[in-house]
Design an enzyme around this catalytic site. Sequence first.
Site, PDB file in Angstrom:
ATOM      1  N   ASP A   1      -5.280 -19.177  19.503  1.00 25.35           N
ATOM      2  CA  ASP A   1      -6.471 -19.054  20.343  1.00 25.35           C
ATOM      3  C   ASP A   1      -6.932 -20.426  20.810  1.00 25.35           C
ATOM      4  OD1 ASP A   1      -6.523 -16.289  20.023  1.00 25.35           O
ATOM      5  OD2 ASP A   1      -7.735 -16.433  18.191  1.00 25.35           O
TER       6      ASP A   1
ATOM      7  N   HIS B   1      -0.383 -19.027  23.730  1.00 28.47           N
ATOM      8  CA  HIS B   1      -1.693 -18.379  23.631  1.00 28.47           C
ATOM      9  C   HIS B   1      -1.594 -16.978  23.022  1.00 28.47           C
ATOM     10  CE1 HIS B   1      -5.859 -18.338  24.169  1.00 28.47           C
ATOM     11  NE2 HIS B   1      -5.980 -18.516  25.474  1.00 28.47           N
TER      12      HIS B   1
END
Length: 503
Positions: free
Chosen positions: A478, A474
């Site tokens: 995204d 992450h």
Amino acid sequence: MTEVRVPTLGESVSEATVATWFKKPGDRVEADEMLCELETDKVTVEVHAPEAGTLAEIVAAEGETVGVDALLATLTQGDAAATPVADAKPASSAAPAAAQSNEVKMTDVMVPSLGESVSEATVSTWFKKVGDTVAQDEMLCELETDKVSVEVPSPVAGVLTEILAPEGATVDAKAKLAIVSEGEGAAPAPKSEAPAAAAPAAGKDVEDAPAAKKAMAEAGLSADQVTGTGRDGRIMKEDVAKAATAPKSASVSIAAAPAAAPRGASNADDASREERVKMTRLRATIAKRLKESQNTAAMLTTYNEVDMTEVMALRTQYKDQFEKKHGARLGFMSFFTKACVHALKEVPEVNAEIDGNEIVYKNYVHMGVAAGTPTGLVVPVIRNADAMSFAEIEKAIAEKGARARDGKLSMAEMQGGTFTISNGGVYGSLMSSPILNPPQSGILGMHKIQDRPMAINGQVVIRPMMYLALSYDHRIVDGKGAVTFLVRVKEALEDPRRLLMDL
């Protein structure tokens, strides 16, 4: 004057501690004779004399921290060099044979090339014993590295005269494993178990490694509670770790656990029915890398499901023609590889990696395909998968899979992947969250195809469904990008014609 410097310590190791000097200034040394030992945070490194001479000066004393290529000592050259030890042993051990023939030759068996970033290995199995006759290229032993097993063949035909690295020993990339004597008069070297057995006793007067002292203090252990495996019984850092995790004596365990008594079995009874097996280097590396992945990446997993009806129908229709023309079976992996390549073009960050403060985008796809083997999970890499056809992908996967199961993969074949596919469905997994293979930023988990009732155009129908899982870093990917990637894979598999049209 000859300089003795710190050797290469490994790709990610920049410094070491001088643990022990085995020679003092003024001592005579032979070429390749061990002068001292360095200790890094991972391994112990031996430093050998580059040539025969006299140890003139020790520049880096015991306990000092030194960098790569730092000056350790200086040697002065001389003409009175003694006969090298390596030459002396064969002469005495094979004297009767030498009297009959001058053709007896001692050949060293060295550690073969382990790969660009591999600095050490463990001797897992010897297939020959001292005194056995061996043919040229006959396998003598097997080494185990972090990722692959390496076979060591005999360089010549002859007799295995001496084994220098027994099973379980850790050896560096330039270590000598054994000696083979060529010629019919060859004989094994005399055994010297008595001096070896006496070494631990003498070890009481040997200075323990600095890192070992620190580890013992932290673990609350004394030197007499740790068995040293270093030179002359020296206690090394790994010896302390082993002693710290060793089970306590049965009497202590029973006294400390009175609550277990009513159940009718003591801890000693349980221990007698347990089996302790040392982790292989491969298994230990898998454990380390997976834990590092969780500790370093901000890992998150997103899920979706795919209707496999169209892919299965296409495969059924063309699999016979495909195999007849290309000599390879048409499986599901080529469809998934193609679908992932298609999705990675739209969401390139899933195919990227973080390097310091930079993001490295890869304009190619080196597809890692996780494969289970008897010794653990390995990930061979299909290079430039984005430029390959269905047939080329299927052939590459089949060939890599066979080499993985046979333990024949080289280090180069498992490096450089940019994205990974893991198929837990072959083992019956219905749903899982795969762990990233660092430094990659994405891994796709495939699962079992299972018929399930689905609502299609207002009707309940049975369809072959598969859950898909994308684990991603992450920090670089995204949520929108991860979901988009998985949706594109789903669309490509549910309508394979999209792959042909690049849609």
